[in-house]
Design a protein around this motif. Structure first.
Motif, PDB file in Angstrom:
ATOM      1  N   LYS A  30       0.846  -1.197   0.000  1.00 56.42           N
ATOM      2  CA  LYS A  30       0.000   0.000   0.000  1.00 56.42           C
ATOM      3  C   LYS A  30       0.880   1.245   0.000  1.00 56.42           C
ATOM      4  N   GLU A  31       0.295   2.337  -0.449  1.00 55.53           N
ATOM      5  CA  GLU A  31       1.069   3.565  -0.596  1.00 55.53           C
ATOM      6  C   GLU A  31       1.225   4.337   0.705  1.00 55.53           C
ATOM      7  N   SER A  33       1.489   7.947   2.264  1.00 49.81           N
ATOM      8  CA  SER A  33       0.886   9.207   1.839  1.00 49.81           C
ATOM      9  C   SER A  33       1.089  10.267   2.916  1.00 49.81           C
ATOM     10  N   TYR A 129       8.767  12.014  -4.805  1.00 46.36           N
ATOM     11  CA  TYR A 129       7.849  10.937  -5.194  1.00 46.36           C
ATOM     12  C   TYR A 129       6.641  11.356  -6.035  1.00 46.36           C
ATOM     13  N   ASN A 130       6.203  12.587  -5.908  1.00 45.90           N
ATOM     14  CA  ASN A 130       4.983  13.000  -6.621  1.00 45.90           C
ATOM     15  C   ASN A 130       5.091  14.484  -6.992  1.00 45.90           C
ATOM     16  N   LYS A 146      -0.445  11.043  -2.327  1.00 45.65           N
ATOM     17  CA  LYS A 146       0.140   9.706  -2.401  1.00 45.65           C
ATOM     18  C   LYS A 146       1.594   9.816  -2.830  1.00 45.65           C
ATOM     19  N   VAL A 148       4.515   6.679  -2.572  1.00 44.72           N
ATOM     20  CA  VAL A 148       5.102   5.466  -3.142  1.00 44.72           C
ATOM     21  C   VAL A 148       4.714   4.301  -2.236  1.00 44.72           C
ATOM     22  N   SER A 149       4.856   3.071  -2.723  1.00 42.03           N
ATOM     23  CA  SER A 149       4.525   1.915  -1.875  1.00 42.03           C
ATOM     24  C   SER A 149       5.440   1.900  -0.651  1.00 42.03           C
ATOM     25  N   TYR A 150       4.920   1.348   0.438  1.00 42.38           N
ATOM     26  CA  TYR A 150       5.728   1.276   1.660  1.00 42.38           C
ATOM     27  C   TYR A 150       6.975   0.421   1.440  1.00 42.38           C
ATOM     28  N   TYR A 153       9.367   2.706  -0.146  1.00 42.99           N
ATOM     29  CA  TYR A 153       9.739   3.747   0.810  1.00 42.99           C
ATOM     30  C   TYR A 153      10.796   3.233   1.787  1.00 42.99           C
TER      31      TYR A 153
END
Length: 192
Positions: A30-31, A33, A129-130, A146, A148-150, A153
């Motif tokens: 999961k991301e 955020s 990341y965004n 959001k 990146v995926s954990y 990360y």
């Protein structure tokens, strides 16, 4: 042959006496955020890290399951300090009592609402990341950015992991089995 039988009997006795493992931490896809948290007396940015756990409650008839998130040596408050969600439907969980025997969720995730970060840190994370995100879009509790995926990360930020592991955190479950008077206390140290 006699030694093999003794070994097998001893092994079976030891494994049957060991406590069942009801919970397992899994590195989430999961991301991660960022959100803005507003309380009655403060507003801050929070790094939402999805800590994923797989549960094994449905193989037995359980009467109730309670949960406690311990951060450092402090018991945190559900809702204020942390949130639990069912992984499959993303519904927020306040307690496990509403599920009943054999209907418990098998995968959950936890968000610590006390992973405060500064505006500068938010801007750095957005840039990394965004880059199309805008910090000004964080206005309400439902707004998130959001990242990146954990799993990713963790790879990118080993210093974050070192910091989080300095003082151990844990998720503790209190399980009551149907027809039994004693409770089972099972706790898992969070590996972040």
């Amino acid at each position: 042959m006699k030694n093999n039988i003794k070994f097998t009997v001893t092994y079976l006795l030891l494994t049957s006496c060991s406590q069942k493992n009801y919970i397992k931490e899994v590195i989430s896809e999961k991301e991660v955020s960022i959100s803005l948290i507003k309380t009655y007396n403060e507003t801050y940015f929070n790094l939402n890290v999805p800590l994923e756990f797989h549960l094994d409650f449905n193989s037995e008839k359980l009467y109730s399951v309670g949960h406690y998130y311990i951060k450092g040596n402090k018991s945190m408050l559900v809702g204020d300090d942390y949130l639990l969600f069912d992984l499959y439907n993303n519904k927020r969980l306040f307690s496990f009592d509403s599920f009943g025997a054999f209907n418990y969720p098998t995968k959950i995730y936890l968000y610590d609402r006390q992973l405060r970060i500064s505006k500068e840190e938010v801007l750095e994370l957005i840039k990394k990341y965004n880059p199309t995100a805008n910090i000004d879009k964080l206005q309400t509790k439902k707004d998130t950015i959001k990242l990146v995926s954990y799993k990713q990360y963790r790879k990118d930020n080993p210093i974050f992991l070192e910091e989080m592991r300095k003082i151990p955190d844990s998720l503790t479950l209190v399980i009551s089995k149907s027809g039994k008077k004693e409770n089972i206390l099972t706790s898992i140290k969070i590996d972040w």
